[in-house]
Write an enzyme that holds these catalytic residues in place. Structure first.
Site, PDB file in Angstrom:
ATOM      1  N   LYS A 249       7.727  -0.029  26.085  1.00  0.00           N
ATOM      2  CA  LYS A 249       7.282  -0.615  24.241  1.00  0.00           C
ATOM      3  C   LYS A 249       7.308  -2.684  25.525  1.00  0.00           C
ATOM      4  O   LYS A 249       8.211  -2.871  25.650  1.00  0.00           O
ATOM      5  CB  LYS A 249       8.776  -1.108  23.547  1.00  0.00           C
ATOM      6  CG  LYS A 249       8.726  -2.049  22.612  1.00  0.00           C
ATOM      7  CD  LYS A 249      10.247  -1.773  21.901  1.00  0.00           C
ATOM      8  CE  LYS A 249       9.670  -3.235  21.102  1.00  0.00           C
ATOM      9  NZ  LYS A 249      11.277  -3.071  20.009  1.00  0.00           N
ATOM     10  N   ASP A 254       9.920 -10.704  19.410  1.00  0.00           N
ATOM     11  CA  ASP A 254      10.338 -10.322  18.570  1.00  0.00           C
ATOM     12  C   ASP A 254      11.229 -11.536  17.276  1.00  0.00           C
ATOM     13  O   ASP A 254      11.891 -11.693  17.800  1.00  0.00           O
ATOM     14  CB  ASP A 254      11.515  -8.980  18.598  1.00  0.00           C
ATOM     15  CG  ASP A 254      10.995  -8.120  17.074  1.00  0.00           C
ATOM     16  OD1 ASP A 254      10.590  -8.527  16.334  1.00  0.00           O
ATOM     17  OD2 ASP A 254      11.985  -7.390  17.061  1.00  0.00           O
ATOM     18  N   LYS A 261      14.479 -12.093  12.241  1.00  0.00           N
ATOM     19  CA  LYS A 261      15.421 -12.511  12.495  1.00  0.00           C
ATOM     20  C   LYS A 261      16.970 -13.937  12.805  1.00  0.00           C
ATOM     21  O   LYS A 261      16.097 -14.897  12.447  1.00  0.00           O
ATOM     22  CB  LYS A 261      15.859 -11.927  13.888  1.00  0.00           C
ATOM     23  CG  LYS A 261      15.791 -10.535  14.716  1.00  0.00           C
ATOM     24  CD  LYS A 261      15.237 -10.632  15.910  1.00  0.00           C
ATOM     25  CE  LYS A 261      14.430  -9.784  16.696  1.00  0.00           C
ATOM     26  NZ  LYS A 261      16.026  -7.951  16.243  1.00  0.00           N
ATOM     27  N   ASP A 272      12.382  -8.510  25.101  1.00  0.00           N
ATOM     28  CA  ASP A 272      11.866  -7.508  23.966  1.00  0.00           C
ATOM     29  C   ASP A 272      10.531  -6.665  24.442  1.00  0.00           C
ATOM     30  O   ASP A 272       9.964  -5.824  23.901  1.00  0.00           O
ATOM     31  CB  ASP A 272      11.837  -7.867  22.319  1.00  0.00           C
ATOM     32  CG  ASP A 272      11.473  -6.162  21.257  1.00  0.00           C
ATOM     33  OD1 ASP A 272      12.500  -5.322  21.846  1.00  0.00           O
ATOM     34  OD2 ASP A 272      11.348  -6.481  20.471  1.00  0.00           O
ATOM     35  N   ASP A 331      11.038  -5.601  11.584  1.00  0.00           N
ATOM     36  CA  ASP A 331      12.018  -6.094  12.426  1.00  0.00           C
ATOM     37  C   ASP A 331      11.858  -4.265  13.825  1.00  0.00           C
ATOM     38  O   ASP A 331      12.209  -4.429  14.295  1.00  0.00           O
ATOM     39  CB  ASP A 331      12.927  -6.229  11.992  1.00  0.00           C
ATOM     40  CG  ASP A 331      14.233  -6.997  13.678  1.00  0.00           C
ATOM     41  OD1 ASP A 331      12.445  -6.959  14.864  1.00  0.00           O
ATOM     42  OD2 ASP A 331      15.155  -7.365  13.897  1.00  0.00           O
ATOM     43  N   GLU A 333       9.564  -2.636  13.984  1.00  0.00           N
ATOM     44  CA  GLU A 333       7.932  -3.171  14.838  1.00  0.00           C
ATOM     45  C   GLU A 333       7.911  -2.166  16.360  1.00  0.00           C
ATOM     46  O   GLU A 333       6.833  -1.269  16.324  1.00  0.00           O
ATOM     47  CB  GLU A 333       7.607  -4.346  14.945  1.00  0.00           C
ATOM     48  CG  GLU A 333       7.891  -4.638  16.811  1.00  0.00           C
ATOM     49  CD  GLU A 333       9.642  -5.014  16.814  1.00  0.00           C
ATOM     50  OE1 GLU A 333      10.797  -4.896  16.170  1.00  0.00           O
ATOM     51  OE2 GLU A 333      10.502  -5.068  17.820  1.00  0.00           O
ATOM     52  N   ARG A 335       8.619   0.585  17.319  1.00  0.00           N
ATOM     53  CA  ARG A 335       8.356   2.695  16.792  1.00  0.00           C
ATOM     54  C   ARG A 335       7.177   2.324  16.968  1.00  0.00           C
ATOM     55  O   ARG A 335       6.831   3.779  17.090  1.00  0.00           O
ATOM     56  CB  ARG A 335       9.479   2.954  16.609  1.00  0.00           C
ATOM     57  CG  ARG A 335       9.527   2.368  14.476  1.00  0.00           C
ATOM     58  CD  ARG A 335      11.005   3.006  13.833  1.00  0.00           C
ATOM     59  NE  ARG A 335      11.959   1.906  14.345  1.00  0.00           N
ATOM     60  CZ  ARG A 335      13.133   2.246  13.416  1.00  0.00           C
ATOM     61  NH1 ARG A 335      13.389   3.168  12.847  1.00  0.00           N
ATOM     62  NH2 ARG A 335      14.450   1.296  13.862  1.00  0.00           N
TER      63      ARG A 335
HETATM   64 ZN    ZN Z   1      12.320  -5.371  15.980  1.00  0.00          ZN
END
Ligand code: ZN
Length: 483
Positions: A249, A254, A261, A272, A331, A333, A335
């Site tokens: 990933k 993010d 967030k 991230d 959030d 995202e 996946r």
């Molecule tokens: Zn996220």
């Protein structure tokens, strides 16, 4: 820099002598160096040094500073505490201005020597790119370490593997605006340049659109940066097929998207892309070690930004494999980009197995903390192999359950599935993994949720300082080199 030498010579500015309490009592020192033995005999008369774990005691011997490093009781000593002891000794004030250090350990087993190597190369890594250099402060001098050990390939390999770990850490630690999709592509292209049996496919925004990776594109909609899916195919084995695919990933930053967030959670979100960084660090190692396996390295890169173009909660997007997904939370995202990458690789590269790495869920951190990554895996044999590599490398994982009924928890009323689990707050690490499983199409699959283990937000943990740990590189490197 670290090199191996067969005998202790005491010819450097400093020499670390690693010694546990039993060895100290018996006055046993590696390779029976008489000079060190003499020094130990003198020091044992003083009763000041007891070889307790963490104790560092200086003695001078001719022009060499000998640092006795206590390791405590032998029965209490773990490889992790050994790495910590080596790190602390090398960073101690005694060695502030010392450049050349010899390390002597009585214990010459492979696992001990590897732990010493990691204590040095991983333990003393520092991210200092943006720190102004103070001319008077020599404390960040890179040390030349001479480890007393007979030359062997496995130790040379351990040194190589640490370089991959630290490459991953550099990529994670640097600014999110610097390490964007272009930067990651350039890094990969530099690594593979001129190498044999290797090919690369890059899906930029245009290709992602043309091929229908709608979830990946949705995540990147609020960003000015280009999304990319980068796939490197490495044919290390003459046997055809049987590819192991590693997918990381790579959310370069993010924000959480429109489900923004809060302060306290957003500051470290350049991390991230730690899954992608782990895959790139492993690629570096595989090339350096000339691994004889067929491999696929994939990084799925996007930036989850906010703005009027950003994808919106409640909307539905279509994935590469045709399934539709309702966005329950922007959030969640990771996946989404992974789902498209997994199905693209399954359909176009047909790997025998997939390992994905992702800083995927806060729920995994709640469940396991910062020391263990969550492992969700499709079968027991695969699980044993991953756990074995985990145990051998200190990239710790703990298996979490996966079962068919979890599918009900990601149901949507208006699409084929939803990107958040139900009920809210229940087993978020499992429902995230279940979402990914929907895209594996029956391929053997292991998922590592590294949200808790990838980054140290604080002054340090174990033998890591502040910042990225490079989690996953040692585990994958071990897994790929120990079939
Ligand atoms: Zn996220």
């Amino acid at each position: 820099m670290l090199s191996l030498r067969p005998n202790a010579k005491l010819d450097k500015e400093a020499c670390l002598v690693l010694i546990d309490q039993e060895q100290f009592k018996e006055k046993k020192v590696a390779l029976n160096n008489t000079k060190i033995k003499d020094a130990l005999r003198q020091i044992s008369q003083l009763n000041s040094f007891t070889a307790e774990n963490g104790q560092i005691f200086p003695i001078s011997h001719n022009k060499t500073l000998i640092l006795l490093v206590g390791l405590g009781k032998r029965s209490d000593l773990s490889l992790t505490s050994l790495r910590i002891a080596v790190r602390n000794a090398l960073l101690s004030s005694y060695l502030k201005k010392v450049r050349d250090v010899e390390i002597v350990a009585h214990e010459q087993t492979e696992s001990t020597l590897k732990a010493i190597i990691e204590g040095h190369l991983i333990g003393t890594y520092q991210w200092a790119k943006y720190k102004s250099k103070d001319k008077n402060d020599q404390s960040i001098v890179e040390k030349n370490v001479y480890l007393v050990a007979s030359q062997r390939k496995s130790l040379e390999d351990a040194i190589t593997i640490c370089a991959g770990v630290n490459l991953a850490r550099d990529l994670i630690n640097d600014n999110a605006d610097t390490v964007d999709s272009k930067h990651l592509e350039a890094t990969i292209r530099t690594l593979i340049k001129g190498k044999k049996h290797i090919s690369i496919e890059v899906l930029n925004e245009k290709e992602l659109k043309a091929k229908g990776l709608g979830l990946h594109l949705a995540v990147n909609r609020g960003s000015l940066k280009e999304p990319k899916l980068i796939i490197v195919k490495y044919e290390g084995s003459s046997k055809k097929g049987d590819y192991t695919a590693m997918i990381g990933k790579g959310i370069t930053f993010d924000t959480g998207g429109l489900n923004l967030k809060p302060t306290g959670h957003i500051e470290t979100m350049r991390c991230d892309m730690s899954g992608a960084a782990a895959v790139i660090g492993t690629l570096k190692n595989v090339l350096a070690l000339n691994v004889k396996r067929n491999l696929i390295f994939a990084v799925t890169i996007a930036e989850n930004a906010i703005g009027s173009g950003a994808f919106k909660p409640g909307d539905v997007f279509k994935s590469y494999n045709g399934k539709t997904v309702e966005i329950g939370n922007t959030d969640a995202e990771g996946r989404l980009v992974l789902a498209d990458a997994i199905s693209y690789i399954v359909r176009n590269y047909k790997p025998g197995r997939i390992i994905d790495l992702a800083t995927l869920t806060g729920a995994c951190v709640v469940a396991l903390g910062n020391d263990y990554a969550g492992l969700v895996v499709s079968d027991d044999k695969f699980s044993r192999d991953i756990v074995h590599s985990s145990n051998e490398t200190d990239d710790r994982v703990w298996r979490l359950p996966s079962y068919p009924e979890l599918k009900d928890s990601i149901k949507s009323l208006c699409a084929d599935m939803k990107n958040v689990g139900f009920p809210k707050g229940a087993a978020g690490a499992l429902t995230a993994a279940e979402f990914l499983r929907q895209f594996t199409e029956g391929t053997a699959w292991a998922h590592l949720d590294i949200a808790g283990t990838a980054f140290v937000d604080g002054s340090g943990r174990w033998y890591y300082g502040h910042g990225a740990t490079g989690f996953g590189v040692r585990l994958l490197s071990h897994y790929l080199t120990n079939p």
